[in-house]
Design an enzyme around this catalytic site. Structure first.
Site, short mmCIF file in Angstrom:
data_model
loop_
_atom_site.label_atom_id
_atom_site.label_comp_id
_atom_site.label_asym_id
_atom_site.label_seq_id
_atom_site.Cartn_x
_atom_site.Cartn_y
_atom_site.Cartn_z
N ARG A 49 0.81 -1.21 0.00
CA ARG A 49 0.00 0.00 0.00
C ARG A 49 0.85 1.27 0.00
NH1 ARG A 49 -3.98 0.44 -2.43
NH2 ARG A 49 -2.83 2.18 -3.30
N LYS B 51 4.77 24.39 -1.25
CA LYS B 51 3.44 23.86 -0.90
C LYS B 51 3.43 22.36 -1.17
CE LYS B 51 1.24 28.28 -1.91
NZ LYS B 51 0.34 29.03 -2.81
N LYS C 55 8.03 38.32 1.88
CA LYS C 55 6.62 38.30 1.49
C LYS C 55 5.89 39.51 2.07
CE LYS C 55 4.81 34.11 1.35
NZ LYS C 55 4.89 33.77 -0.10
N GLU D 162 8.54 39.45 -2.91
CA GLU D 162 7.21 39.27 -3.48
C GLU D 162 6.54 40.64 -3.60
OE1 GLU D 162 3.44 37.81 -1.23
OE2 GLU D 162 4.43 36.01 -2.03
N ASP E 62 3.30 38.93 -7.99
CA ASP E 62 2.29 38.09 -7.36
C ASP E 62 0.88 38.47 -7.78
OD1 ASP E 62 1.35 36.08 -5.60
OD2 ASP E 62 0.97 37.57 -4.04
#
Length: 233
Positions: free
Chosen positions: A41, A76, A108, A138, A159
Site C-alpha cells: 500500500r 506547498k 513576502k 514578493e 504576485d
C-alpha cells in the site's frame, strides 16, 4: 520494499520520466507474499502520487512549447514528502524553487508590513544573511516593483498581477536592474501559463504541481505463485 525485506527483488521495467500507456508493467516485485503485501500500500501510494505530480508537470512543460521560461514548484508540499515531490517535478521536466527557509530569503507581504516597507525589509535581510544567499521579494504593486528593483535584489516575484501590469513590471525591472530574475506566481493554470510566459518573465512558479494533482491509477497484481513466494507486477 527494501526496508520491509531486503530479500525482495524489485526490477523496474521503465525508467523515471518515460511515458507509459495504460496497461504498461512499470516494475515487478518478487519474494515472500507476506513481505510484498506488507509494503504494497505504501509503495503504491507513493508511486501513484509522484507519478501524478510528474505527469501534471510534464503537461505544463509541453503547454509552454519550448518558450524560454523556467517552470518551478513551490514549498506547498505534503509534510514529510518534500524531497520526493520535488524530485517528481524534476522528472516531469520542471525545476525546483527553494527547499526551505535555509537556502534563500523570500520577503513576502507580511515581512514587508512588519519591516515598514520593501527597502527596510531588504536591508534587514541583508544584514542577517551570508553574502552568498539570494534574496527574493514578493511584489503586488508597481511601486513595490520599482522599490525592489532599485534595491538590487536578486529575484522579484510578481504576485497575482494581470498580464498588462506584468508586462510593464518586466520592462521596468529590466531597465533598472537587467540582471534581476523576474518570477510570476499566483493562479497560474494551463490556460494562462503561455500568456504569462509571453510577458517576458524568467520563471513561473506553480504551487498546484505538488498540491493539486491527480494520482495515477496504478495497481499491484499477482502474476504467479509458488511456495511462500509471489511474483507481482
Amino acid at each position: 520494499f527494501g526496508v520491509v525485506a531486503p530479500s525482495l527483488r524489485f526490477p523496474p521495467k521503465v525508467e523515471d520520466g518515460m511515458k507509459a500507456a495504460r496497461g504498461t508493467v512499470l516494475a515487478e516485485v518478487e519474494g515472500k507474499t507476506h513481505s510484498i503485501l506488507t509494503g504494497e500500500r505504501l509503495a503504491l501510494n507513493l508511486l501513484q502520487r509522484m507519478s501524478g505530480i510528474a505527469t501534471k508537470t510534464r503537461t505544463f512543460v509541453e503547454a509552454l512549447g519550448g518558450r524560454p521560461v523556467r517552470l518551478v514548484d513551490t514549498r506547498k508540499t505534503t509534510p514529510g514528502h518534500r524531497m520526493l515531490e520535488k524530485y517528481a517535478v524534476r522528472i516531469g521536466g520542471g525545476h525546483n524553487h527553494r527547499f526551505g527557509l535555509y537556502d534563500a530569503v523570500m520577503i513576502k507581504d507580511n515581512h514587508i508590513k512588519a519591516a515598514g516597507g520593501v527597502a527596510q525589509a531588504i536591508r534587514a535581510a541583508r544584514n542577517s544573511i551570508p553574502h552568498t544567499m539570494k534574496i527574493e521579494v514578493e511584489t503586488e504593486t508597481m511601486e513595490q516593483v520599482r522599490e525592489a528593483a532599485e534595491a538590487g535584489v536578486d529575484i522579484i516575484m510578481l504576485d497575482n498581477m494581470d498580464l498588462s501590469t506584468m508586462r510593464q513590471a518586466v520592462a521596468e525591472i529590466k531597465s533598472i536592474a537587467p540582471l534581476t530574475i523576474v518570477e510570476a506566481s499566483g493562479g497560474v493554470t494551463l490556460q494562462t501559463v503561455c500568456d504569462i510566459a509571453d510577458t517576458g518573465v524568467d520563471v513561473i512558479s506553480v504551487g498546484g504541481l505538488t498540491y493539486s494533482f491527480k494520482s495515477l491509477d496504478i495497481s499491484l497484481d499477482r502474476k504467479s505463485t509458488r511456495l511462500n513466494s509471489s511474483h507481482l507486477g
